[in-house]
Motif scaffolding. Structure first.
Motif, PDB file in Angstrom:
ATOM      1  N   LYS A 155       0.850  -1.194   0.000  1.00  0.00           N
ATOM      2  CA  LYS A 155       0.000   0.000   0.000  1.00  0.00           C
ATOM      3  C   LYS A 155       0.880   1.237   0.000  1.00  0.00           C
ATOM      4  CE  LYS A 155      -0.790   0.121   4.969  1.00  0.00           C
ATOM      5  NZ  LYS A 155      -1.747  -0.040   6.034  1.00  0.00           N
ATOM      6  N   THR A 156       0.389   2.280  -0.650  1.00  0.00           N
ATOM      7  CA  THR A 156       1.157   3.524  -0.751  1.00  0.00           C
ATOM      8  C   THR A 156       0.732   4.551   0.284  1.00  0.00           C
ATOM      9  OG1 THR A 156      -0.372   4.237  -2.493  1.00  0.00           O
ATOM     10  CG2 THR A 156       1.701   3.244  -3.192  1.00  0.00           C
ATOM     11  N   SER A 157      -0.509   4.455   0.790  1.00  0.00           N
ATOM     12  CA  SER A 157      -0.977   5.383   1.819  1.00  0.00           C
ATOM     13  C   SER A 157      -2.280   4.870   2.407  1.00  0.00           C
ATOM     14  CB  SER A 157      -1.192   6.778   1.226  1.00  0.00           C
ATOM     15  OG  SER A 157      -2.265   6.755   0.297  1.00  0.00           O
ATOM     16  N   THR A 158      -2.683   5.480   3.533  1.00  0.00           N
ATOM     17  CA  THR A 158      -3.976   5.184   4.148  1.00  0.00           C
ATOM     18  C   THR A 158      -4.658   6.510   4.441  1.00  0.00           C
ATOM     19  OG1 THR A 158      -3.136   3.153   5.141  1.00  0.00           O
ATOM     20  CG2 THR A 158      -5.157   4.056   6.078  1.00  0.00           C
ATOM     21  N   THR A 159      -5.875   6.681   3.938  1.00  0.00           N
ATOM     22  CA  THR A 159      -6.658   7.890   4.150  1.00  0.00           C
ATOM     23  C   THR A 159      -8.068   7.493   4.561  1.00  0.00           C
ATOM     24  OG1 THR A 159      -5.399   8.951   2.380  1.00  0.00           O
ATOM     25  CG2 THR A 159      -7.402  10.067   3.089  1.00  0.00           C
TER      26      THR A 159
ATOM     27  N   ASP B 218      -6.983   1.878   2.571  1.00  0.00           N
ATOM     28  CA  ASP B 218      -5.617   1.644   2.102  1.00  0.00           C
ATOM     29  C   ASP B 218      -5.579   1.863   0.599  1.00  0.00           C
ATOM     30  OD1 ASP B 218      -4.833   0.946   4.681  1.00  0.00           O
ATOM     31  OD2 ASP B 218      -5.218  -1.190   4.345  1.00  0.00           O
TER      32      ASP B 218
END
Length: 187
Positions: free
Chosen positions: A147-151, A155
């Protein structure tokens, strides 16, 4: 006592007995059930097959291109998002690409090999690779994605495409070239 009096008394007795009998009420239940299993939303969809993870669109260019790049576009922008029920662990992986090697290949073949195939001539293909970074330095093999980010507890997974060592020649046939990248989410 005469017969008429006895009959009248018997009829009155039956009438009173019928009025004294109480109404009968039956009670019971209906069971309602629901069983929920763990689930994940992919780009907001609960679908388990045929999920639209997005599009890797290299755009429109002259057939004499040299190098091309593409960024995944989906409902979530430049990534696809996954959100699962609390406590569920999951994996995301690139499983494969649809196309096998065509007879004529333009561009540098990566590992694993992936090909955009001409929709009008299946013997013509453009080699491309998947990358985890916009600089096209970390190629993605078939297997797990990071995963590149979590917002907002979602994910996000971003993919980039690169075509290196393209045609730069008039031998490349103009037209539309396509492939399908198979993604699997296991939870």
């Amino acid at each position: 006592m005469n017969v008429k009096t006895l009959t009248l008394a018997a009829l009155c007795g039956l009438s009173i007995a019928g009025q004294a009998q109480a109404a009968v009420t039956s009670t019971g239940i209906i069971n309602a059930t629901l069983q929920l299993t763990n689930g994940c939303l992919i780009n907001g969809s609960p679908a388990q097959s045929g999920v639209n993870f997005g599009t890797l669109d290299f755009g429109v260019h002259p057939a004499t291109f040299s190098n091309l790049t593409a960024t995944l576009s989906s409902g979530g922008g430049s990534s696809f998002g996954i959100r699962c029920t609390d406590g569920v662990s999951y994996t995301v992986e690139v499983v494969s690409s649809k196309n096998s090697a065509p007879t004529t290949v333009i561009g540098t073949v990566g590992t694993p090999p992936r090909y955009l195939i001409s929709t009008t001539d299946a013997t013509q293909g453009i080699a491309y690779s998947l990358y985890s970074d916009s600089g096209l330095s970390t190629a993605i093999d078939n297997g797990m994605l990071t995963k590149t980010s979590t917002t907002n507890n979602i994910d996000n997974y971003t993919l980039y495409g690169g075509i290196k060592g393209g045609g730069s020649s008039t031998a490349v046939k103009a037209g539309i070239y396509t492939d399908e990248i198979n993604i699997r989410v296991t939870y």
